[in-house]
Design a protein around this motif. Sequence first.
Motif, PDB file in Angstrom:
ATOM      1  N   ASN A 178       0.697  -1.315   0.050  1.00 60.37           N
ATOM      2  CA  ASN A 178       0.022   0.067   0.290  1.00 60.37           C
ATOM      3  C   ASN A 178       0.725   1.251  -0.131  1.00 60.37           C
ATOM      4  N   CYS A 179       1.368   1.542   1.208  1.00 58.49           N
ATOM      5  CA  CYS A 179       2.086   3.032   1.356  1.00 58.49           C
ATOM      6  C   CYS A 179       3.311   3.089   0.470  1.00 58.49           C
ATOM      7  N   LEU A 180       4.108   1.882   0.254  1.00 62.93           N
ATOM      8  CA  LEU A 180       5.487   1.879  -0.323  1.00 62.93           C
ATOM      9  C   LEU A 180       6.383   2.862   0.137  1.00 62.93           C
ATOM     10  N   CYS A 193       9.025  -3.086   0.034  1.00 61.87           N
ATOM     11  CA  CYS A 193       8.943  -1.772  -0.587  1.00 61.87           C
ATOM     12  C   CYS A 193      10.351  -1.087  -0.124  1.00 61.87           C
ATOM     13  N   CYS A 248       3.425  -5.022   2.699  1.00 64.15           N
ATOM     14  CA  CYS A 248       4.299  -5.830   1.857  1.00 64.15           C
ATOM     15  C   CYS A 248       5.455  -6.845   2.764  1.00 64.15           C
ATOM     16  N   CYS A 307       2.902   0.612   6.474  1.00 64.96           N
ATOM     17  CA  CYS A 307       1.669   0.194   6.540  1.00 64.96           C
ATOM     18  C   CYS A 307       1.904  -1.333   6.928  1.00 64.96           C
ATOM     19  N   GLY A 308       2.966  -1.896   6.299  1.00 70.53           N
ATOM     20  CA  GLY A 308       3.343  -3.076   6.941  1.00 70.53           C
ATOM     21  C   GLY A 308       2.909  -4.233   5.820  1.00 70.53           C
TER      22      GLY A 308
HETATM   23  S1  FES Z   1       3.860  -1.138   1.117  1.00 76.52           S
HETATM   24 FE1  FES Z   1       3.536  -0.426   3.224  1.00 76.52          FE
HETATM   25  S2  FES Z   1       5.256  -1.123   4.249  1.00 76.52           S
HETATM   26 FE2  FES Z   1       5.655  -1.612   2.062  1.00 76.52          FE
END
Ligand code: FES
Lengths: 222, 254
Positions: free
Chosen positions: B67-69, B88, B76, B73-74
């Motif tokens: 999500n956040c890249l 990411c 990935c 967000c955790g």
């Molecule tokens: S996409 Fe959110 S922590 Fe890697």
Amino acid sequence: MSGNSYYPRKLHSLLGVIPLGLFILEHALTNYSAFEGGKEGFLDSVHGLHSLPLIFFLELFVIWLPILFHGVYGLYLAFTSDLNVGRFNYGRNWAFALQRITGVITFIFVIWHFWQTRMQVALGNTTYDDLGNHMHDIVTQPVYFIIYFIAVLAAVFHFANGLWAFLVSWGITVGPRAQRVSSRICMGIFVIVSVLFLLSLFAFRGDEFASASAAIDTLRLG
Amino acid sequence: MADTATAKRTVKFIITRRERPDASPYTEEFDIPYRPNMNVISALMEIQRNPVKSDGTKTTPVVWESNCLEEVCGACSMVINGKPRQACSALIDKLEQPIRVEPMSTFPVVRDLVINRERMFQALKRVKAWIPIDGTYDLGPGPRMAETKRQWAYELSKCMTCGVCLEACPNVNDRSSFIGPAPISQVRLFNAHPTGEMNAHERLEALMTDGGIEGCGNSQNCVRSCPKGIPLTTSIAAINKDTTKHMFKRWLGM
Ligand code: FES
Ligand code: SF4
């Protein structure tokens, strides 16, 4: 998820230090008297212990039952742990893995050692006075000596590292610095107590502890 | 792609895949064209665009979550070269090749690299990791928090429930019901809050049941693995202290 494992786990941790940790220290000192005071010294220590009042109940409640609970519950705990030192090659993770491995070794050894010594006294095959000779007969056999050597190191490591974990599990050492200092102290305890036990193992191998009958034989020959 | 005289630089990936939750895992190899500053997610995007294996045969695109890249967000989280971490923020330039990518096996695998982290959120519910202020009237402002306390509490609040610390923990597995390090640290966070503190005993009691804090075996892998640098072992020891105190207080009827 049934029952509550909080209290048994807490009891397991407590018993490992009181009384079992204290018992290991007592045992190390008693044995060490064989190194320091020879046959006489060891005999005095054994007599001193066995003249304690209610000795049978002391043994039962301070040694045997705690070992049984700590050992059986500990086997269960070891079974519920993975060992992942391959992926996480860190010092504390090694200590975690060794704590479980040495725990299993120690429990098996203790049962066998109990059978070989205390049980033989109970069965009348040896006496407290002859325990020194009895140990001499055991540890002069290379295989037994090696087993004792390894098992003693395992037991003492399990005690010293368990003491470190006890301090964490009861919330006594909280921060990283406190845990680092206590880990150094506990490893110091490991070294000192191991040396006491190993010196006594070597002492038991000495001629002084050779059995009385053998001594009489040599007298006759001489 | 047109053939060029100079060989194009590629990155080798070995990815552990699985069709369905109950299907058995298998690995597939990919050679992905190198671009500067790429990370594991952009490599996975490349496979999505052109799902061709190293041997030239086509395959289905690898499935993953993100999500956040930016590592907040955790979603990935996966095991990259043996270590659980966020894809990411896993830069290709800093990884040894071939790059081995697997799902975090502590959690149920949904498909390929997608896992179900529900147990993380269930755990937060179980320990009541929130501050109850709902009511029928305005309670007014709560007590203030000391600045020194706020500073360390802020560190704990960085947890993104990624699950890396559970993956690293040798005591989180099928044979144990241990809740894992992250929710224990969250109990410390919410118990540190001046309003949250009013319900501190509820959170402690939740950790004093089966699978609670007693499951910790002090391997300390968690603190070495947490991407947010959360002092998990300090949190666990602090909660050990609080639960121990709470146990004695309860026995003494205080
Ligand atoms: S996409 Fe959110 S922590 Fe890697
Ligand atoms: S404590 Fe760290 S490793 Fe564990 S879930 Fe939170 S952010 Fe991830």
